[in-house]
Scaffold this motif. Structure first.
Motif, mmCIF file in Angstrom:
data_model
loop_
_atom_site.group_PDB
_atom_site.id
_atom_site.type_symbol
_atom_site.label_atom_id
_atom_site.label_comp_id
_atom_site.label_asym_id
_atom_site.label_seq_id
_atom_site.Cartn_x
_atom_site.Cartn_y
_atom_site.Cartn_z
ATOM 1 N N ARG A 39 0.822 -1.205 0.000
ATOM 2 C CA ARG A 39 0.000 0.000 0.000
ATOM 3 C C ARG A 39 0.862 1.263 0.000
ATOM 4 N N LYS A 40 1.941 1.245 0.772
ATOM 5 C CA LYS A 40 2.816 2.421 0.824
ATOM 6 C C LYS A 40 3.539 2.609 -0.510
ATOM 7 N N PHE A 41 3.946 1.509 -1.119
ATOM 8 C CA PHE A 41 4.591 1.584 -2.432
ATOM 9 C C PHE A 41 3.618 2.157 -3.468
ATOM 10 N N GLU A 42 2.377 1.671 -3.456
ATOM 11 C CA GLU A 42 1.377 2.168 -4.402
ATOM 12 C C GLU A 42 1.142 3.666 -4.215
ATOM 13 N N ALA A 43 1.145 4.104 -2.953
ATOM 14 C CA ALA A 43 0.998 5.542 -2.686
ATOM 15 C C ALA A 43 2.209 6.310 -3.202
ATOM 16 N N GLY A 44 3.403 5.709 -3.069
ATOM 17 C CA GLY A 44 4.614 6.335 -3.575
ATOM 18 C C GLY A 44 4.598 6.461 -5.090
ATOM 19 N N VAL A 45 4.098 5.434 -5.768
ATOM 20 C CA VAL A 45 3.976 5.470 -7.228
ATOM 21 C C VAL A 45 3.015 6.581 -7.640
ATOM 22 N N ALA A 46 1.930 6.723 -6.881
ATOM 23 C CA ALA A 46 0.961 7.787 -7.182
ATOM 24 C C ALA A 46 1.605 9.162 -7.023
ATOM 25 N N GLN A 47 2.432 9.325 -5.982
ATOM 26 C CA GLN A 47 3.139 10.599 -5.790
ATOM 27 C C GLN A 47 4.123 10.857 -6.930
ATOM 28 N N TYR A 48 4.790 9.800 -7.362
ATOM 29 C CA TYR A 48 5.766 9.911 -8.452
ATOM 30 C C TYR A 48 5.071 10.315 -9.754
ATOM 31 N N GLY A 49 3.974 9.657 -10.045
ATOM 32 C CA GLY A 49 3.158 10.055 -11.188
ATOM 33 C C GLY A 49 3.567 9.506 -12.542
ATOM 34 N N GLY A 50 4.675 8.769 -12.603
ATOM 35 C CA GLY A 50 5.125 8.225 -13.874
ATOM 36 C C GLY A 50 4.797 6.747 -14.011
ATOM 37 N N ALA A 51 5.224 6.159 -15.126
ATOM 38 C CA ALA A 51 4.932 4.755 -15.403
ATOM 39 C C ALA A 51 5.886 3.842 -14.632
ATOM 40 N N VAL A 52 5.328 2.829 -14.014
ATOM 41 C CA VAL A 52 6.106 1.863 -13.248
ATOM 42 C C VAL A 52 5.640 0.457 -13.608
ATOM 43 N N GLU A 53 6.590 -0.427 -13.837
ATOM 44 C CA GLU A 53 6.273 -1.832 -14.119
ATOM 45 C C GLU A 53 6.713 -2.670 -12.919
ATOM 46 N N VAL A 54 5.763 -3.356 -12.310
ATOM 47 C CA VAL A 54 6.037 -4.108 -11.087
ATOM 48 C C VAL A 54 6.025 -5.611 -11.358
ATOM 49 N N GLU A 55 7.021 -6.295 -10.812
ATOM 50 C CA GLU A 55 7.036 -7.758 -10.857
ATOM 51 C C GLU A 55 7.325 -8.270 -9.449
ATOM 52 N N TYR A 56 6.482 -9.186 -8.993
ATOM 53 C CA TYR A 56 6.675 -9.773 -7.669
ATOM 54 C C TYR A 56 7.495 -11.048 -7.762
ATOM 55 N N HIS A 57 8.329 -11.258 -6.743
ATOM 56 C CA HIS A 57 9.187 -12.432 -6.678
ATOM 57 C C HIS A 57 8.962 -13.175 -5.363
ATOM 58 N N SER A 58 9.156 -14.476 -5.422
ATOM 59 C CA SER A 58 8.864 -15.338 -4.279
ATOM 60 C C SER A 58 9.920 -15.234 -3.184
ATOM 61 N N PHE A 59 9.429 -15.231 -1.956
ATOM 62 C CA PHE A 59 10.287 -15.299 -0.768
ATOM 63 C C PHE A 59 9.487 -16.029 0.299
ATOM 64 N N GLU A 60 10.044 -17.108 0.818
ATOM 65 C CA GLU A 60 9.331 -17.886 1.827
ATOM 66 C C GLU A 60 9.899 -17.574 3.216
ATOM 67 N N LEU A 61 9.084 -16.936 4.035
ATOM 68 C CA LEU A 61 9.521 -16.593 5.387
ATOM 69 C C LEU A 61 9.676 -17.840 6.260
ATOM 70 N N ALA A 62 8.821 -18.830 6.022
ATOM 71 C CA ALA A 62 8.844 -20.038 6.862
ATOM 72 C C ALA A 62 8.556 -21.272 6.010
ATOM 73 N N PRO A 63 9.541 -21.675 5.184
ATOM 74 C CA PRO A 63 9.315 -22.792 4.264
ATOM 75 C C PRO A 63 9.076 -24.138 4.952
ATOM 76 N N ASP A 64 9.405 -24.211 6.247
ATOM 77 C CA ASP A 64 9.212 -25.465 6.972
ATOM 78 C C ASP A 64 7.824 -25.566 7.614
ATOM 79 N N THR A 65 6.972 -24.565 7.420
ATOM 80 C CA THR A 65 5.629 -24.607 7.991
ATOM 81 C C THR A 65 4.784 -25.665 7.287
ATOM 82 N N PRO A 66 4.081 -26.521 8.034
ATOM 83 C CA PRO A 66 3.191 -27.483 7.383
ATOM 84 C C PRO A 66 1.989 -26.779 6.756
#
Length: 217
Positions: free
Chosen positions: A23-50
């Motif tokens: 949400r804060k990033f999206e607000a920052g993009v709105a303040q910036y006002g230009g074109a932004v291309e976003v790609e999300y990448h995987s990160f597992e905080l707790a890969p051992d969780t059942p």
């Protein structure tokens, strides 16, 4: 999108700061006002969780971090309060602690269909607000169907581990970058922003990148 600034974001579906940071990033993009291309990448905080963890998030964090239950309750109350400040209504009483690897595989599937950003938002909302399960294949297929993806296709992809290698590649890349916590944003391939920074911090980096590009013309 040729002039868009590329932003790569490492995050986990069960990371409370990742949703706040989004949400804060999206607000920052709105303040910036230009074109932004976003790609999300995987990160597992707790890969051992059942997948079918039987306890609550409070119990899980208490066990994992070795903290008193009361202290964990205070931590979650604080993060819930911060989430409210960006209009996110976390409901930890309904959260299903689980393994998120299949959710990450689904995000790669959605990316292949051009729907990654929609799927990311839907998964975060499902986990933190709606009390839905984001670890089981059938539940994930249902969530994907809710945003218009083909349920049968999702089931095949998740059951066959079609995108597991992509998840592992993202995690390996995070290790190469030295990323130890999320959210972590890499802007224009060179500026790293760690954590759920305020909107102005994201806007300032984006403006800096634009100014550098203009200077190079």
């Amino acid at each position: 999108m040729n002039n868009a600034i590329k932003v790569d974001i490492w995050s986990d579906v069960q990371c409370p700061w990742c949703y706040i940071g989004k949400r804060k990033f999206e607000a920052g993009v709105a303040q910036y006002g230009g074109a932004v291309e976003v790609e999300y990448h995987s990160f597992e905080l707790a890969p051992d969780t059942p997948v079918e963890y039987e306890g609550t998030p409070i119990e899980y964090l208490s066990e994992r971090k070795g903290l008193p239950v009361a202290q964990v309750e205070q931590m979650l109350a604080r993060v819930t309060e911060i989430a409210e400040s960006v209009d996110l209504h976390y409901d930890y009483d309904s959260v299903h602690q689980t393994n998120t690897v299949k959710a990450h595989e689904l995000l790669h599937f959605a990316k292949a269909k051009g729907r990654q950003l929609d799927m990311k938002e839907h998964l975060l909302k499902a986990y933190f607000i709606d009390g839905k399960h984001v670890g089981r294949i059938a539940d994930l297929a249902a969530l994907a169907e809710e945003i218009g993806l083909d349920r049968a296709e999702v089931l095949v992809a998740l059951e066959s581990n079609e995108y597991l290698a992509d998840v592992k590649a993202d995690v390996a890349r995070a290790t190469e970058y030295g990323i130890q916590g999320v959210p972590f944003s890499v802007i224009d391939g060179k500026y790293g922003v760690s954590g759920a920074q305020d909107a102005v911090a994201f806007a300032n980096v984006l403006i800096q990148v634009r100014n550098e590009r203009d200077a190079d013309k």
